[in-house]
Enzyme design. Sequence first.
Site, PDB file in Angstrom:
ATOM      1  N   GLY A 183       0.849  -1.204   0.000  1.00  0.00           N
ATOM      2  CA  GLY A 183       0.000   0.000   0.000  1.00  0.00           C
ATOM      3  C   GLY A 183       0.875   1.241   0.000  1.00  0.00           C
ATOM      4  CE1 TYR A 187      -9.603   2.693   7.812  1.00  0.00           C
ATOM      5  CE2 TYR A 187     -10.318   4.245   9.489  1.00  0.00           C
ATOM      6  CZ  TYR A 187      -9.317   3.688   8.727  1.00  0.00           C
ATOM      7  OH  TYR A 187      -8.032   4.123   8.882  1.00  0.00           O
ATOM      8  NE  ARG A 243      -4.852   1.189 -10.411  1.00  0.00           N
ATOM      9  CZ  ARG A 243      -5.809   1.193  -9.458  1.00  0.00           C
ATOM     10  NH1 ARG A 243      -5.843   2.152  -8.574  1.00  0.00           N
ATOM     11  NH2 ARG A 243      -6.727   0.246  -9.401  1.00  0.00           N
ATOM     12  CD  GLN A 254      -2.711  11.488   4.202  1.00  0.00           C
ATOM     13  OE1 GLN A 254      -3.466  10.656   4.704  1.00  0.00           O
ATOM     14  NE2 GLN A 254      -2.703  12.746   4.583  1.00  0.00           N
ATOM     15  CG  LEU A 255       1.740   6.228   6.562  1.00  0.00           C
ATOM     16  CD1 LEU A 255       2.419   7.375   7.307  1.00  0.00           C
ATOM     17  CD2 LEU A 255       1.090   5.282   7.563  1.00  0.00           C
ATOM     18  CG  ASP A 308      -5.453  -7.448  -5.208  1.00  0.00           C
ATOM     19  OD1 ASP A 308      -5.605  -7.228  -3.988  1.00  0.00           O
ATOM     20  OD2 ASP A 308      -6.401  -7.783  -5.964  1.00  0.00           O
ATOM     21  CB  ILE A 309      -2.804  -6.804   0.052  1.00  0.00           C
ATOM     22  CG1 ILE A 309      -2.245  -7.497   1.282  1.00  0.00           C
ATOM     23  CG2 ILE A 309      -4.175  -6.209   0.349  1.00  0.00           C
ATOM     24  CD1 ILE A 309      -0.907  -8.153   1.102  1.00  0.00           C
ATOM     25  CG  ASP A 363      -0.535   0.727  -3.766  1.00  0.00           C
ATOM     26  OD1 ASP A 363      -1.643   0.206  -4.010  1.00  0.00           O
ATOM     27  OD2 ASP A 363      -0.393   1.653  -2.947  1.00  0.00           O
ATOM     28  CE  LYS A 403      -7.197   0.509   9.518  1.00  0.00           C
ATOM     29  NZ  LYS A 403      -5.927  -0.068   9.022  1.00  0.00           N
TER      30      LYS A 403
HETATM   31  N1  SER Z   1      -8.089   9.387   8.701  1.00  0.00           N
HETATM   32  C1  SER Z   1      -8.914   8.218   8.670  1.00  0.00           C
HETATM   33  C2  SER Z   1     -10.219   8.478   8.067  1.00  0.00           C
HETATM   34  O1  SER Z   1     -10.674   9.596   8.141  1.00  0.00           O
HETATM   35  C3  SER Z   1      -9.122   7.731  10.077  1.00  0.00           C
HETATM   36  O2  SER Z   1      -8.152   6.803  10.369  1.00  0.00           O
HETATM   37  O3  SER Z   1     -10.810   7.586   7.557  1.00  0.00           O
END
Ligand code: SER
Length: 322
Positions: free
Chosen positions: A9, A143, A37, A13-14, A53-54, A35, A147
């Site tokens: 990945g 999400y 792509r 952003q990170l 593709d993970i 990643d 997590k």
């Molecule tokens: N920054 C993330 C989001 O907004 C939260 O981990 O989905």
Amino acid sequence: MSENILVIGACGQLGTELVESLRTIYGDSNVIASDIRQSEHAVFKQGPFENLDILDKNRLSEILTKYQPKQVYHLAALLSATAEAKPKLGWTLNMDGLFNVLDAAVDFKIGKVYWPSSIAVFGPGTPINHTPQNCVMDPNTIYGISKLAGERYCEYYFQKRGVDVRSLRYPGLIGHKSDPGGGTTDYAVSIYHDALQTGVHNCFLKDNTELPMLYMPDALKATLDIMHAPAEQIKIRSSYNLAGMSFSPAEITAAIQQYIPNFKTEYNPDSRQAIADSWPNSIDDTEARKDWGWKPDFDLDKMTKDMLVNLAPRYGSTLPSL
Ligand code: SER
């Protein structure tokens, strides 16, 4: 240092900034970016890149066999707003992707695994201010549920399979080198671009919605520090609370107006408001400070100045007061 490190990945952003930092520390050729792509960012031309593709276990095995990495950073996930729009894909990618990495860590004897969690593990029943490490956790987004389940799996794999997995509950991440995608906290990145480009930001949250946030240099420092700490210092094997700063859209607007007085924010909350309302205002990160020495360097004003200084040239802006 010559060990190989795989970042999954890597084009997010990170990942984009993490690959850059890791290549500075470990050397370009020792950090394998992967990643689904490849992005156009220059950092990906400086060293190995593999399409992955993970969800494709065989391809993951191929890459692990080829490079035999000692560390894996697994960052591939759908963020909060995207996972609400595509719940099945959000769950499958976030969970099966993690299972594939944790199982591979056992099979390939990977020394250390990094996996990010999020403030999204908290929910409406969670204490909203200075949210403690351990408290009611009732996430109500796909999400957040993925997590929280992922955190439990990480601790399970540490305890039962001996995987040295380390994790942070990131607040919203803000940086100028790479773009976020699909998050509820992303307004706090686009607001800086809008301030310089058009002078008006259309905010998808209400003016007083306070959320925990972290500037990217601090996020990179925390990530590398937890990965470089001796294993016995990592006492929490689910995921550590991590805090930088907390602010609302009105407060970041005021911080930007110190440099761009005519800047305005308009408020048109959408479905992301409900997601933000279910998350804490601020986070208690005592355990991270105590166990491996975490301390952020940036507050809202310091970050605002740094973001504007770095983004201004992109928009041909000259800000005399910077
Ligand atoms: N920054 C993330 C989001 O907004 C939260 O981990 O989905």
